[in-house]
Design a protein around this motif. Structure first.
Motif, PDB file in Angstrom:
ATOM      1  N   ALA A 106      22.848  27.619   4.291  1.00 12.03           N
ATOM      2  CA  ALA A 106      22.752  29.085   4.331  1.00 12.03           C
ATOM      3  C   ALA A 106      23.147  29.667   2.978  1.00 12.03           C
ATOM      4  O   ALA A 106      22.450  30.531   2.435  1.00 12.03           O
ATOM      5  N   ALA A 107      24.254  29.197   2.421  1.00 12.40           N
ATOM      6  CA  ALA A 107      24.706  29.701   1.121  1.00 12.40           C
ATOM      7  C   ALA A 107      23.681  29.411   0.028  1.00 12.40           C
ATOM      8  O   ALA A 107      23.497  30.211  -0.895  1.00 12.40           O
ATOM      9  N   SER A 108      22.990  28.274   0.141  1.00  7.48           N
ATOM     10  CA  SER A 108      22.027  27.885  -0.892  1.00  7.48           C
ATOM     11  C   SER A 108      20.837  28.829  -0.964  1.00  7.48           C
ATOM     12  O   SER A 108      20.118  28.859  -1.968  1.00  7.48           O
ATOM     13  N   ARG A 109      20.616  29.603   0.102  1.00  6.35           N
ATOM     14  CA  ARG A 109      19.528  30.590   0.084  1.00  6.35           C
ATOM     15  C   ARG A 109      19.889  31.799  -0.769  1.00  6.35           C
ATOM     16  O   ARG A 109      19.043  32.619  -1.090  1.00  6.35           O
ATOM     17  N   ILE A 110      21.164  31.914  -1.146  1.00  2.00           N
ATOM     18  CA  ILE A 110      21.648  33.119  -1.821  1.00  2.00           C
ATOM     19  C   ILE A 110      22.092  32.857  -3.253  1.00  2.00           C
ATOM     20  O   ILE A 110      21.754  33.617  -4.166  1.00  2.00           O
ATOM     21  N   VAL A 111      22.866  31.791  -3.464  1.00  2.00           N
ATOM     22  CA  VAL A 111      23.444  31.541  -4.788  1.00  2.00           C
ATOM     23  C   VAL A 111      22.627  30.514  -5.571  1.00  2.00           C
ATOM     24  O   VAL A 111      21.730  29.876  -5.037  1.00  2.00           O
ATOM     25  N   GLY A 171      15.184  31.634   9.176  1.00  2.00           N
ATOM     26  CA  GLY A 171      15.073  33.082   9.295  1.00  2.00           C
ATOM     27  C   GLY A 171      15.777  33.810   8.170  1.00  2.00           C
ATOM     28  O   GLY A 171      15.324  34.863   7.708  1.00  2.00           O
ATOM     29  N   LEU A 172      16.883  33.237   7.698  1.00  2.00           N
ATOM     30  CA  LEU A 172      17.613  33.838   6.579  1.00  2.00           C
ATOM     31  C   LEU A 172      16.742  33.882   5.333  1.00  2.00           C
ATOM     32  O   LEU A 172      16.741  34.878   4.603  1.00  2.00           O
ATOM     33  N   GLU A 173      16.004  32.820   5.091  1.00  2.00           N
ATOM     34  CA  GLU A 173      15.129  32.779   3.927  1.00  2.00           C
ATOM     35  C   GLU A 173      14.119  33.928   3.964  1.00  2.00           C
ATOM     36  O   GLU A 173      13.875  34.600   2.959  1.00  2.00           O
ATOM     37  N   LEU A 174      13.573  34.200   5.137  1.00  2.00           N
ATOM     38  CA  LEU A 174      12.609  35.295   5.285  1.00  2.00           C
ATOM     39  C   LEU A 174      13.272  36.640   5.044  1.00  2.00           C
ATOM     40  O   LEU A 174      12.703  37.524   4.386  1.00  2.00           O
ATOM     41  N   GLU A 175      14.495  36.812   5.556  1.00  2.00           N
ATOM     42  CA  GLU A 175      15.196  38.085   5.394  1.00  2.00           C
ATOM     43  C   GLU A 175      15.584  38.322   3.934  1.00  2.00           C
ATOM     44  O   GLU A 175      15.455  39.439   3.419  1.00  2.00           O
ATOM     45  N   ILE A 176      16.043  37.276   3.260  1.00  2.00           N
ATOM     46  CA  ILE A 176      16.410  37.399   1.846  1.00  2.00           C
ATOM     47  C   ILE A 176      15.181  37.755   1.015  1.00  2.00           C
ATOM     48  O   ILE A 176      15.236  38.621   0.123  1.00  2.00           O
ATOM     49  N   ASN A 177      14.061  37.116   1.303  1.00  2.19           N
ATOM     50  CA  ASN A 177      12.824  37.417   0.571  1.00  2.19           C
ATOM     51  C   ASN A 177      12.392  38.863   0.799  1.00  2.19           C
ATOM     52  O   ASN A 177      11.935  39.543  -0.124  1.00  2.19           O
ATOM     53  N   ALA A 178      12.543  39.338   2.041  1.00  2.00           N
ATOM     54  CA  ALA A 178      12.168  40.719   2.357  1.00  2.00           C
ATOM     55  C   ALA A 178      13.065  41.705   1.625  1.00  2.00           C
ATOM     56  O   ALA A 178      12.595  42.718   1.086  1.00  2.00           O
TER      57      ALA A 178
END
Length: 313
Positions: free
Chosen positions: A51-56, A296-303
């Motif tokens: 999860a953290a890797s999707r952000i940092v 789902g987090l990846e999709l939300e971060i991209n949005a």
């Protein structure tokens, strides 16, 4: 102490987020170290780390169960492709280098005392405590009080209030909140009724930011400059978010956001993202798991990134 109870407004909190600069380089948009895992709970830290890797920009993972256990180390490396698995003997170097340390996902609560080790500073290295959750948490939080920490899971069940400070975020579920509050030697028969007062007491005593998980998450922080409680309730989600791993995903999201944002912003936006993902998945499919949450987090971060870029145009 004064209180500021804020109605949760998505746009307001998203506008507080720090975004990667166009001229930034590798590592400048956050580095997170995840410490966790045990012989029983081996998946939890990987959910958090992914999860953290999707952000940092960079995620490191280490566990006391990697020490002198080549089989566990090989399994860890095969199962975690979105970051770097580091030796437990080297973990303190990464604590010093990374922006945020998330400790606790998958760590087991221990009933044993730290025999003969009342002063953790007498140890040469945390690797002297390869299988002692309480000892590891005590040693690291006391040795690195200026580091940004997210304390979750097994670490949260073993932590003492005196080890926490304003640089830390704690993410208790209902059981963990009871354990934390029990350290005040106060009991209550109605956790839901007194939840806000319990959280405020913890924040007042420690300075830490608290993300109390529930049907409605309660995020409370202390504004030091103006000396008041900042209280935000974040709703959403759904009944399927009781599944194992959703709390680990939340801890990873918060740790990722905390690398480049204030604690209260990381807690509120992290809670919002986690609940929004669960809510969406609940509408799209009846059953889902922690891995689905991360997708789902990846999709939300991209949005969010697309929306932010559109606003800058």
């Amino acid at each position: 102490m004064k209180e500021e109870v804020s109605e949760f407004k998505v746009e307001e909190w998203l506008s507080k987020l720090s975004w990667p600069k166009k001229d930034s380089h590798k590592g400048q948009n956050g580095r997170v170290l995840v410490i966790g895992g045990s012989s029983l709970f081996h998946a939890a830290p990987f959910w958090a780390a992914n999860a953290a890797s999707r952000i940092v920009d960079m995620v490191h993972f280490s566990s006391p169960y990697l020490l002198n256990n080549k089989l566990v180390e090989e399994k860890a490396k095969r199962g975690f492709w979105n970051g770097i698995v580091v030796s437990w003997k080297e973990v303190e170097r990464y604590i010093e280098e990374d922006d945020v340390v998330l400790i606790g996902p998958g760590m087991m609560r221990r009933n044993k005392a730290i025999s003969g080790r009342d002063d953790g500073f007498n140890l040469k290295s945390v690797s002297d405590l390869p299988d002692d959750t309480k000892g590891i948490v005590r040693y690291l939080l006391r040795k690195y009080p200026e580091k940004k920490w997210v304390v979750d899971g097994g670490a949260l069940q073993e932590v003492e209030l005196g080890w926490l400070n304003e640089k830390m975020i704690v993410t208790p579920n209902q059981k963990e909140l009871s354990i934390l509050f029990g350290k005040f030697k106060i009991t209550t028969q109605n956790l839901k009724l007194f939840r806000l007062e319990m959280v405020k007491k913890i924040v007042e005593e420690t300075g830490a930011t608290v993300v109390a998980k529930g049907v409605v998450d309660l995020v409370v922080g202390h504004n030091v400059k103006e000396d008041f409680f900042h209280i935000i309730e974040v709703g959403g989600g759904g009944p399927r978010m009781t599944k194992g791993g959703t709390g680990d995903v939340l801890a990873g999201i918060i740790a990722g956001l905390y690398a480049t944002n204030e604690a209260i912003v990381a807690g509120v936006v992290g809670s919002y993202l986690n609940k929004k993902i669960g809510e969406k998945l609940g509408k799209e499919q009846v059953w889902f798991n922690a891995s689905d949450m991360i997708s789902g987090l990846e999709l939300e971060i991209n949005a969010l990134d697309y929306s932010h870029n559109q606003q800058e145009v």
